[in-house]
Design an enzyme around this catalytic site. Sequence first.
Site, short mmCIF file in Angstrom:
data_model
loop_
_atom_site.label_atom_id
_atom_site.label_comp_id
_atom_site.label_asym_id
_atom_site.label_seq_id
_atom_site.Cartn_x
_atom_site.Cartn_y
_atom_site.Cartn_z
N THR A 196 38.80 38.11 40.93
CA THR A 196 39.56 38.20 39.69
C THR A 196 40.15 36.84 39.33
OG1 THR A 196 40.07 40.46 40.33
CG2 THR A 196 41.31 39.56 38.48
N ARG B 280 48.51 39.26 38.90
CA ARG B 280 48.28 40.32 39.89
C ARG B 280 49.53 40.47 40.72
NH1 ARG B 280 43.08 41.06 43.72
NH2 ARG B 280 42.33 41.83 41.71
N HIS C 244 43.55 48.32 37.12
CA HIS C 244 42.87 47.00 37.22
C HIS C 244 41.96 46.91 35.98
CE1 HIS C 244 41.05 43.45 38.61
NE2 HIS C 244 40.75 43.78 39.85
N1 CP Z 1 37.32 43.16 42.41
C1 CP Z 1 38.44 42.48 42.71
O1 CP Z 1 39.53 42.71 42.17
O2 CP Z 1 38.24 41.50 43.66
P1 CP Z 1 39.36 40.50 44.15
O3 CP Z 1 40.42 41.31 44.87
O4 CP Z 1 38.65 39.52 45.05
O5 CP Z 1 39.95 39.85 42.94
#
Ligand code: CP
Length: 306
Positions: free
Chosen positions: A52, A101, A129
Amino acid sequence: MRHLMSPMDFSVEELDKLLSLAMDIEKNPKKYAHACDGKKLATCFYEPSTRTRLSFEAAMLNLGGSVLGFSSADSSSAAKGESVSDTIRVISCYADICAMRHPKEGAPLVASLKSTIPVINAGDGGHQHPTQTLTDLLTIRSLKGHLGDLTIGLCGDLKFGRTVHSLIHALIRYPNIRFLLISPEELRVPSYIREDVLDKNNIPYKEVERLEDAMADLDILYMTRVQKERFFNEEDYVRMKDFYILDKAKMALAKQDMLVLHPLPRVNEISVEVDDDPRAAYFKQAQYGVYVRMALILTLLEVEVC
Ligand code: CP
């Protein structure tokens, strides 16, 4: 000014437009190479991330803009006790748009209330998400050609998996969507999603425990990892973590045109022997994440490219 907290923040028409823009970006990347010259994206990540954060950064760099930010709470003044509200007020002075995040549900929403720049929820606890959902929708639309008339199996940690929660919210708005919810009893989809989202909208779904029992019916299999970081004790996680392992034998039960998606990271739930199967689309999905985040940045910054 608009923020993105949930996939529901966009109407179906707006989502269609955003996905079409992402598909055009994929075909004509040069056209967009200077669309965000002089603009800055802040990535404020209080939780670990590879896809992300880096796909957001790649997206802004591909658009000609710049990036700044932090990749853990420990490397920001959150470690000294600064609130999310104060942080976003400061970030608003430094950047034009922010992807955030946070391990706490609702933290990006709190930030958006004090922000003078668009805030994008890049994952908040076990809640939502939305940019993963945009990625998933783009992957399905690009590889299947449509977003309706699909039987979708969601498999694994359906309790804590925020990508699953966001995807259910988004997909129920398309016609003839059916879900097979494949999980152990302890990791079932939360009742507020079953009752308030699926039941309330008369969406057909079935809960099953064995992946083998679902495989033959699926157009899409969406695998998820068991979310170690959301468990209250290690013992429960260890008991659950290898409940599902997708391997060649299970793939043999599936339709020839079924797609396997996974938001990644994967742990053990998809055997590496599946990676070479033409139906395995999870690395392609990660690539689509860049195009769709480029489209989202352009949309929220209201940048038109002719
Ligand atoms: N799909 C996803 O959110 O991956 P990351 O946690 O690596 O960002």
